[in-house]
Design a protein around this motif. Structure first.
Motif, PDB file in Angstrom:
ATOM      1  N   VAL A   1      10.772   6.458   5.327  1.00  0.00           N
ATOM      2  CA  VAL A   1       9.390   6.694   6.096  1.00  0.00           C
ATOM      3  C   VAL A   1       8.498   7.364   5.698  1.00  0.00           C
ATOM      4  CG1 VAL A   1       7.989   6.905   8.656  1.00  0.00           C
ATOM      5  CG2 VAL A   1      10.425   5.732   8.696  1.00  0.00           C
ATOM      6  N   ASP A   2       7.500   6.734   4.743  1.00  0.00           N
ATOM      7  CA  ASP A   2       6.659   8.324   4.045  1.00  0.00           C
ATOM      8  C   ASP A   2       6.015   8.370   5.006  1.00  0.00           C
ATOM      9  OD1 ASP A   2       5.327   6.918   1.035  1.00  0.00           O
ATOM     10  OD2 ASP A   2       4.309   8.564   2.420  1.00  0.00           O
ATOM     11  N   SER A   3       5.472   9.777   5.092  1.00  0.00           N
ATOM     12  CA  SER A   3       4.786  10.323   6.318  1.00  0.00           C
ATOM     13  C   SER A   3       3.038  10.740   5.605  1.00  0.00           C
ATOM     14  CB  SER A   3       4.586  12.198   5.876  1.00  0.00           C
ATOM     15  OG  SER A   3       4.369  12.112   4.287  1.00  0.00           O
ATOM     16  N   ARG A   4       2.708  10.192   4.583  1.00  0.00           N
ATOM     17  CA  ARG A   4       1.501   9.525   4.544  1.00  0.00           C
ATOM     18  C   ARG A   4       1.102   8.356   4.937  1.00  0.00           C
ATOM     19  NH1 ARG A   4       2.140   9.525  -1.877  1.00  0.00           N
ATOM     20  NH2 ARG A   4       3.915   8.544  -1.043  1.00  0.00           N
ATOM     21  N   VAL A   5      -0.120   8.227   6.551  1.00  0.00           N
ATOM     22  CA  VAL A   5      -0.989   7.228   6.496  1.00  0.00           C
ATOM     23  C   VAL A   5      -1.513   6.466   5.920  1.00  0.00           C
ATOM     24  CG1 VAL A   5      -2.643   6.761   8.572  1.00  0.00           C
ATOM     25  CG2 VAL A   5      -1.040   8.852   8.864  1.00  0.00           C
ATOM     26  N   LEU A   6      -1.361   4.890   5.837  1.00  0.00           N
ATOM     27  CA  LEU A   6      -2.115   4.073   5.416  1.00  0.00           C
ATOM     28  C   LEU A   6      -3.333   4.050   6.396  1.00  0.00           C
ATOM     29  CD1 LEU A   6       0.525   1.168   3.982  1.00  0.00           C
ATOM     30  CD2 LEU A   6      -0.188   2.910   3.043  1.00  0.00           C
TER      31      LEU A   6
ATOM     32  N   GLY B   1      18.328  12.796   5.084  1.00  0.00           N
ATOM     33  CA  GLY B   1      17.240  13.539   4.568  1.00  0.00           C
ATOM     34  C   GLY B   1      15.234  13.661   4.331  1.00  0.00           C
ATOM     35  N   GLN B   2      15.151  15.009   4.182  1.00  0.00           N
ATOM     36  CA  GLN B   2      13.777  14.714   4.446  1.00  0.00           C
ATOM     37  C   GLN B   2      12.928  15.583   3.031  1.00  0.00           C
ATOM     38  OE1 GLN B   2      12.793  16.644   7.823  1.00  0.00           O
ATOM     39  NE2 GLN B   2      10.825  15.842   8.245  1.00  0.00           N
ATOM     40  N   GLY B   3      11.975  14.627   2.496  1.00  0.00           N
ATOM     41  CA  GLY B   3      11.087  15.135   1.414  1.00  0.00           C
ATOM     42  C   GLY B   3       9.532  15.834   1.270  1.00  0.00           C
ATOM     43  N   GLY B   4       9.294  15.921   0.748  1.00  0.00           N
ATOM     44  CA  GLY B   4       7.383  16.196   0.410  1.00  0.00           C
ATOM     45  C   GLY B   4       6.871  15.350   0.833  1.00  0.00           C
ATOM     46  N   PHE B   5       7.645  13.726   0.808  1.00  0.00           N
ATOM     47  CA  PHE B   5       6.456  12.885   1.363  1.00  0.00           C
ATOM     48  C   PHE B   5       6.875  11.599   2.155  1.00  0.00           C
ATOM     49  CE2 PHE B   5       3.603  13.386  -1.499  1.00  0.00           C
ATOM     50  CZ  PHE B   5       3.299  13.389  -2.800  1.00  0.00           C
ATOM     51  N   ALA B   6       8.333  11.529   2.273  1.00  0.00           N
ATOM     52  CA  ALA B   6       8.929  10.740   3.299  1.00  0.00           C
ATOM     53  C   ALA B   6      10.725  11.442   4.042  1.00  0.00           C
ATOM     54  CB  ALA B   6       9.519   9.941   2.618  1.00  0.00           C
ATOM     55  N   THR B   7      10.953  10.511   5.155  1.00  0.00           N
ATOM     56  CA  THR B   7      11.933  10.881   5.437  1.00  0.00           C
ATOM     57  C   THR B   7      13.177   9.656   5.570  1.00  0.00           C
ATOM     58  OG1 THR B   7      11.022  11.948   7.724  1.00  0.00           O
ATOM     59  CG2 THR B   7      12.873  11.278   7.897  1.00  0.00           C
ATOM     60  N   VAL B   8      13.936  10.241   5.538  1.00  0.00           N
ATOM     61  CA  VAL B   8      15.451   8.799   5.247  1.00  0.00           C
ATOM     62  C   VAL B   8      16.522   9.119   6.296  1.00  0.00           C
ATOM     63  CG1 VAL B   8      17.256   7.755   3.447  1.00  0.00           C
ATOM     64  CG2 VAL B   8      15.111   8.474   2.813  1.00  0.00           C
ATOM     65  N   TYR B   9      15.921   8.249   7.643  1.00  0.00           N
ATOM     66  CA  TYR B   9      17.060   7.669   8.560  1.00  0.00           C
ATOM     67  C   TYR B   9      18.286   6.218   8.045  1.00  0.00           C
ATOM     68  CZ  TYR B   9      13.319   9.384  10.519  1.00  0.00           C
ATOM     69  OH  TYR B   9      11.542  10.636  11.318  1.00  0.00           O
TER      70      TYR B   9
ATOM     71  N   VAL C   1       4.908  -2.017   8.037  1.00  0.00           N
ATOM     72  CA  VAL C   1       4.132  -0.646   8.475  1.00  0.00           C
ATOM     73  C   VAL C   1       4.672  -0.072  10.150  1.00  0.00           C
ATOM     74  CG1 VAL C   1       1.620   0.282   9.010  1.00  0.00           C
ATOM     75  CG2 VAL C   1       1.753  -0.695   7.010  1.00  0.00           C
ATOM     76  N   LEU C   2       4.198   1.624  10.736  1.00  0.00           N
ATOM     77  CA  LEU C   2       4.399   1.147  11.830  1.00  0.00           C
ATOM     78  C   LEU C   2       3.574   1.427  12.193  1.00  0.00           C
ATOM     79  CD1 LEU C   2       7.050   4.655  11.667  1.00  0.00           C
ATOM     80  CD2 LEU C   2       7.851   2.298  11.715  1.00  0.00           C
ATOM     81  N   ALA C   3       3.713   1.584  13.894  1.00  0.00           N
ATOM     82  CA  ALA C   3       2.053   1.438  14.450  1.00  0.00           C
ATOM     83  C   ALA C   3       1.360   2.662  14.685  1.00  0.00           C
ATOM     84  CB  ALA C   3       2.862   1.678  15.958  1.00  0.00           C
ATOM     85  N   ASP C   4       1.556   3.576  14.034  1.00  0.00           N
ATOM     86  CA  ASP C   4       1.044   4.836  13.952  1.00  0.00           C
ATOM     87  C   ASP C   4       0.443   5.019  12.765  1.00  0.00           C
ATOM     88  OD1 ASP C   4       3.709   7.263  13.309  1.00  0.00           O
ATOM     89  OD2 ASP C   4       3.512   5.255  12.603  1.00  0.00           O
ATOM     90  N   ASP C   5       0.237   3.770  11.444  1.00  0.00           N
ATOM     91  CA  ASP C   5       0.330   3.664  10.143  1.00  0.00           C
ATOM     92  C   ASP C   5       0.810   4.173   9.687  1.00  0.00           C
ATOM     93  OD1 ASP C   5      -3.213   2.955  11.344  1.00  0.00           O
ATOM     94  OD2 ASP C   5      -2.244   1.711  10.831  1.00  0.00           O
ATOM     95  N   ARG C   6       1.681   3.898   9.708  1.00  0.00           N
ATOM     96  CA  ARG C   6       3.348   4.701   8.734  1.00  0.00           C
ATOM     97  C   ARG C   6       3.843   4.063   7.802  1.00  0.00           C
ATOM     98  NH1 ARG C   6       6.424   9.343  10.277  1.00  0.00           N
ATOM     99  NH2 ARG C   6       6.419   7.972  12.358  1.00  0.00           N
ATOM    100  N   PRO C   7       3.835   3.809   6.607  1.00  0.00           N
ATOM    101  CA  PRO C   7       4.606   2.327   5.357  1.00  0.00           C
ATOM    102  C   PRO C   7       5.983   3.389   6.003  1.00  0.00           C
ATOM    103  CG  PRO C   7       3.915   3.889   4.030  1.00  0.00           C
ATOM    104  CD  PRO C   7       3.265   4.776   5.524  1.00  0.00           C
TER     105      PRO C   7
END
Length: 536
Positions: free
Chosen positions: A41-46, A18-26, A79-85
């Protein structure tokens, strides 16, 4: 991002769930223990320390509740390498109650009640731990591999601490299930979660959320917000006791609402549904075993919290302080006849998926060299006297005395004679909802100019109106700074401007005016007092 390119060690990504405004679920496989999990995986970067603190709050909040039978467990986070939580949660192959509501419509009453009891117990546990969910809805209630239901997505959760305000200006809300006070940017609290929980149970029992038409007509978001202030409409064919529990949990005023999830849980569990003919497919099995969770000691006993008296359904009356602007000639607030009588079961899923971004729009920072298109001088006109004050054409007393707005040529700008303050602004596709606030108490916005709508800009859609050069000129940083009192600079170094177009009631009365408002960039987005008072 493609599933295989996330690059998270220890997990094999399989597909997008699923995919929403703030996150994608795998869907993923946790290799160390050989189990399938849900990877969010959140689409916002920390990118800032504040963002990281917020994520840690989220993880801590969800982790504290993972042992509850009606909360989806959190297995891991980072947190992923691209700073997404990211968060790793239990995989719930049964989907959500929102999806089932879409497919099958209303649930059998006893099953819906039992689900409500289990979720209320989870919410009571969360509140006892100091955690608010803030987005309870059928789409956030999952069905696990054993048929049990569990609350997920504590993505809006926050842990209140003494002396710290909760920020609500940049959170996502689901309009059909959000408490009315959320649209005024009020501080979130346990009563808001109880409202959303009760609205969720109401939807399970009826097929769609409170205050939606029986014929399934889809509502505009502006109308939906207004309807949240209407009196409770009892569910037909349900026991009086159940309607009384829901009526108190769905009270528009949080001060009058049942605010304790533990009391709500116990009151639901006490409702006798044995006399109701149960239809529809089988449920999720027997009622869940309830774990006693401590709640507020000063909460009234159930017999006092849920009076035995009933209230007949009332007609929607005039709203309290909420004002909603609708586009001229638009909306569905006119007649109620002639509508299609088909019951659109899919309405619930549509409303569940719609979210609004409750944000304030920053045009410019205080002190910017760019005046946002200002034409003419912002200096106050000379020769103005107190006799210029009046309400003609504006609806409120105005003045040109010591008013920099009059210096913008050809706009007809004035200042309000008395300070005007407002709560947060909700902008949904240009349709504005805003509430008057006491300037002596905490508020967000204050009026610094008022003017007639431009002759070639007769609209009360904020997003269209702000594009007009006259509106840009009046509601600029330059005019705002010239109008500000010296103490305003002490409140905040940075200010932002916005507009409030005519409300629906003002439009009906022929008042074609707009307001320029300013908000200080403070820690919690609020301030007290008036920083734009003019000479009386």
């Amino acid at each position: 991002m493609e599933p295989g390119r996330i690059g998270l060690s220890g997990y094999e990504i399989q597909e997008v769930l699923g995919q929403g405004g703030f996150a994608t679920v795998y869907r993923a496989r946790q290799l160390a223990v050989g189990r399938e999990v849900a990877l969010k995986v959140d689409s916002r970067v920390l990118s800032t320390p504040r963002d990281r603190q917020r994520f840690l709050r989220e993880v801590t909040a969800a982790g504290q509740l993972s042992g509850h039978p009606h909360v989806v467990p959190v297995y891991d986070a980072g947190v992923l390498a691209d700073d997404r939580p990211y968060m790793v949660l239990e995989l719930c192959p049964g989907g959500s109650l929102g999806e089932r509501l879409h497919r099958q419509g209303a649930f059998p009453p006893k099953e819906a009640r039992d689900i409500g009891v289990g979720l209320a117990d989870a919410v009571a546990a969360a509140h006892a731990a100091g955690v608010l969910h803030r987005d309870i809805k059928p789409g956030n209630v999952m069905v696990n591999r054993y048929g049990g239901v569990a609350l997920t997505d504590f993505g809006l959760a926050a842990m209140p601490r003494p002396g710290r305000e909760l920020s609500v200006t940049r959170e996502a809300l689901t309009p059909a299930y959000a408490p009315p006070e959320a649209f005024h940017l009020a501080e979130p609290g346990p009563a808001g979660d109880v409202y959303s929980l009760a609205a969720t149970l109401y939807a399970l029992l009826r097929g769609f959320p409170p205050h939606h038409p029986d014929d399934g007509t889809q509502l505009s978001l502006a109308e939906l917000i207004v309807r949240h202030t209407w009196p409770y409409v009892p569910l037909h064919g349900m026991p009086t006791a159940l309607n009384e529990v829901l009526r108190h949990a769905l009270a528009p005023d949080p001060a009058e609402r049942l605010s304790d999830a533990g009391v709500f849980r116990d009151a639901l569990a006490a409702v006798d549904l044995d006399t109701i003919a149960l239809g529809g497919p089988g449920g999720f099995g027997p009622a869940p075993t309830m774990t006693t969770v401590p709640y507020h000691r000063d909460a009234p006993p159930v017999r006092d919290a849920i009076p035995a008296s009933t209230v007949a359904p009332g007609r929607p009356g005039g709203g309290g302080g909420t004002t909603v602007a609708t586009a001229p000639g638009g909306g569905e607030g006119g007649g109620r006849g002639g509508r299609n009588t088909r019951l659109i079961a899919a309405l619930a899923a549509v409303v569940v998926s719609v979210t609004v971004s409750v944000t304030v729009v920053t045009h410019q920072y205080f002190g910017s060299d760019d005046d946002g298109g200002t034409s003419g001088s912002a200096a106050p006109s000379s020769g103005a006297t107190a006799q210029d004050k009046g309400t003609s054409g504006f609806g409120v007393p105005t003045t040109t005395e010591n008013c920099p707005a009059t210096g913008v040529d050809g706009v007809g700008g004035r200042c309000v004679a008395s300070p005007e303050c407002w709560s947060g602004i909700v902008d949904i596709s240009g349709i504005i909802t805003v509430t008057r606030a006491d300037c002596a108490a905490e508020h967000v916005w204050e009026t610094f100019a008022i003017a007639p709508l431009p002759e070639d800009g007769m609209t009360n859609n904020a997003r269209d109106l702000i594009k007009h050069p006259d509106v840009k000129a009046l509601c600029s940083q330059k005019v705002m700074a010239a109008t500000m009192l010296p103490e305003g600079r002490a409140v905040a170094k940075e200010w932002q401007t916005d507009i409030i177009p005519p409300t629906a009631s003002e439009w009906d009365k022929g008042l074609r005016v707009f307001r320029c408002v300013a908000a200080a960039r403070t820690e919690n987005g609020q301030k007290t007092g008036s920083q734009f008072a003019v000479a009386n």
